[in-house]
Design a protein around this motif. Sequence first.
Motif, PDB file in Angstrom:
ATOM      1  N   VAL A  64       0.841  -1.201   0.000  1.00  0.00           N
ATOM      2  CA  VAL A  64       0.000   0.000   0.000  1.00  0.00           C
ATOM      3  C   VAL A  64       0.875   1.250   0.000  1.00  0.00           C
ATOM      4  O   VAL A  64       0.645   2.181  -0.776  1.00  0.00           O
ATOM      5  N   ASP A  67       2.625   1.563  -3.402  1.00  0.00           N
ATOM      6  CA  ASP A  67       1.696   2.040  -4.418  1.00  0.00           C
ATOM      7  C   ASP A  67       1.489   3.548  -4.284  1.00  0.00           C
ATOM      8  O   ASP A  67       1.481   4.267  -5.293  1.00  0.00           O
ATOM      9  N   ALA A  68       1.364   4.045  -3.060  1.00  0.00           N
ATOM     10  CA  ALA A  68       1.214   5.490  -2.842  1.00  0.00           C
ATOM     11  C   ALA A  68       2.473   6.228  -3.296  1.00  0.00           C
ATOM     12  O   ALA A  68       2.391   7.299  -3.914  1.00  0.00           O
ATOM     13  N   HIS A  71       2.437   6.462  -7.038  1.00  0.00           N
ATOM     14  CA  HIS A  71       1.494   7.495  -7.499  1.00  0.00           C
ATOM     15  C   HIS A  71       2.115   8.883  -7.346  1.00  0.00           C
ATOM     16  O   HIS A  71       1.946   9.736  -8.230  1.00  0.00           O
ATOM     17  N   LYS A 104      -6.348  -6.857  -2.644  1.00  0.00           N
ATOM     18  CA  LYS A 104      -6.955  -5.642  -3.181  1.00  0.00           C
ATOM     19  C   LYS A 104      -6.799  -4.587  -2.101  1.00  0.00           C
ATOM     20  O   LYS A 104      -7.058  -4.846  -0.924  1.00  0.00           O
ATOM     21  N   GLY A 105      -6.362  -3.391  -2.522  1.00  0.00           N
ATOM     22  CA  GLY A 105      -6.137  -2.323  -1.570  1.00  0.00           C
ATOM     23  C   GLY A 105      -6.813  -1.045  -2.014  1.00  0.00           C
ATOM     24  O   GLY A 105      -7.645  -1.052  -2.924  1.00  0.00           O
ATOM     25  N   PRO A 106      -6.424   0.061  -1.399  1.00  0.00           N
ATOM     26  CA  PRO A 106      -7.039   1.341  -1.742  1.00  0.00           C
ATOM     27  C   PRO A 106      -6.755   1.744  -3.187  1.00  0.00           C
ATOM     28  O   PRO A 106      -5.769   1.321  -3.786  1.00  0.00           O
ATOM     29  N   GLY A 107      -7.655   2.577  -3.714  1.00  0.00           N
ATOM     30  CA  GLY A 107      -7.478   3.028  -5.095  1.00  0.00           C
ATOM     31  C   GLY A 107      -7.620   1.863  -6.048  1.00  0.00           C
ATOM     32  O   GLY A 107      -8.518   1.037  -5.925  1.00  0.00           O
ATOM     33  N   HIS A 108      -6.699   1.771  -6.977  1.00  0.00           N
ATOM     34  CA  HIS A 108      -6.727   0.686  -7.968  1.00  0.00           C
ATOM     35  C   HIS A 108      -5.726  -0.415  -7.636  1.00  0.00           C
ATOM     36  O   HIS A 108      -5.378  -1.215  -8.497  1.00  0.00           O
ATOM     37  N   LEU A 109      -5.246  -0.463  -6.392  1.00  0.00           N
ATOM     38  CA  LEU A 109      -4.257  -1.480  -6.024  1.00  0.00           C
ATOM     39  C   LEU A 109      -4.898  -2.860  -6.066  1.00  0.00           C
ATOM     40  O   LEU A 109      -5.879  -3.135  -5.379  1.00  0.00           O
ATOM     41  N   GLU A 110      -4.341  -3.702  -6.923  1.00  0.00           N
ATOM     42  CA  GLU A 110      -4.772  -5.088  -7.016  1.00  0.00           C
ATOM     43  C   GLU A 110      -3.553  -5.916  -7.397  1.00  0.00           C
ATOM     44  O   GLU A 110      -2.874  -5.633  -8.375  1.00  0.00           O
TER      45      GLU A 110
END
Length: 170
Positions: A64, A67-68, A71, A104-110
């Motif tokens: 997570v 991924d942030a 971004h 699966k996480g926040p936003g489009h995280l998969e």
Amino acid sequence: MGRAYLSLGSNLDPEAHLAAAAHALRARFGAVRFSPVYRVPAVGFEGPDFLNTAAVLDSDLDPVALDAWLHALEDTQGRRRDVPRFSSRTLDVDLVFYDDLVLKGPGHLELPRPELRHAFVLKPLCDLAPDFPHPVSKRTLAELWKAHPDSAASLATASLRLDQERGTTR
């Protein structure tokens, strides 16, 4: 520490944005390996060709947080989020795998990332880690690429190289 497998692409001044991304990834994570860079037509919309590559790195961030961070990296390169999702972009960096996690996480995280079905994501990752097993299907990336409908056609490589230690290009 986790091993992260990334997909990177750009179709707006792609040489500059991919080189900047390579530099930023190395500055934050140290050793990063990159695949060859491929030139691929835009998928899902009309636009300039993309340059696509993959990277493998070891991260002290959990998926997570990583991924942030990715971004934020996109944002530093002028990534616009107020336009249609399928449109030209300065930089797109997706976390495709993180070790063998499925989540699966926040936003489009998969994880694993569903875009792996596209040749422009799968082929560069296969170049870097052909023996890496997909955490769901258990098939290696080489097996997945061999079974891919585009595997018989060769993807066009670009002259951009990101495999230099300092993120420079040649």
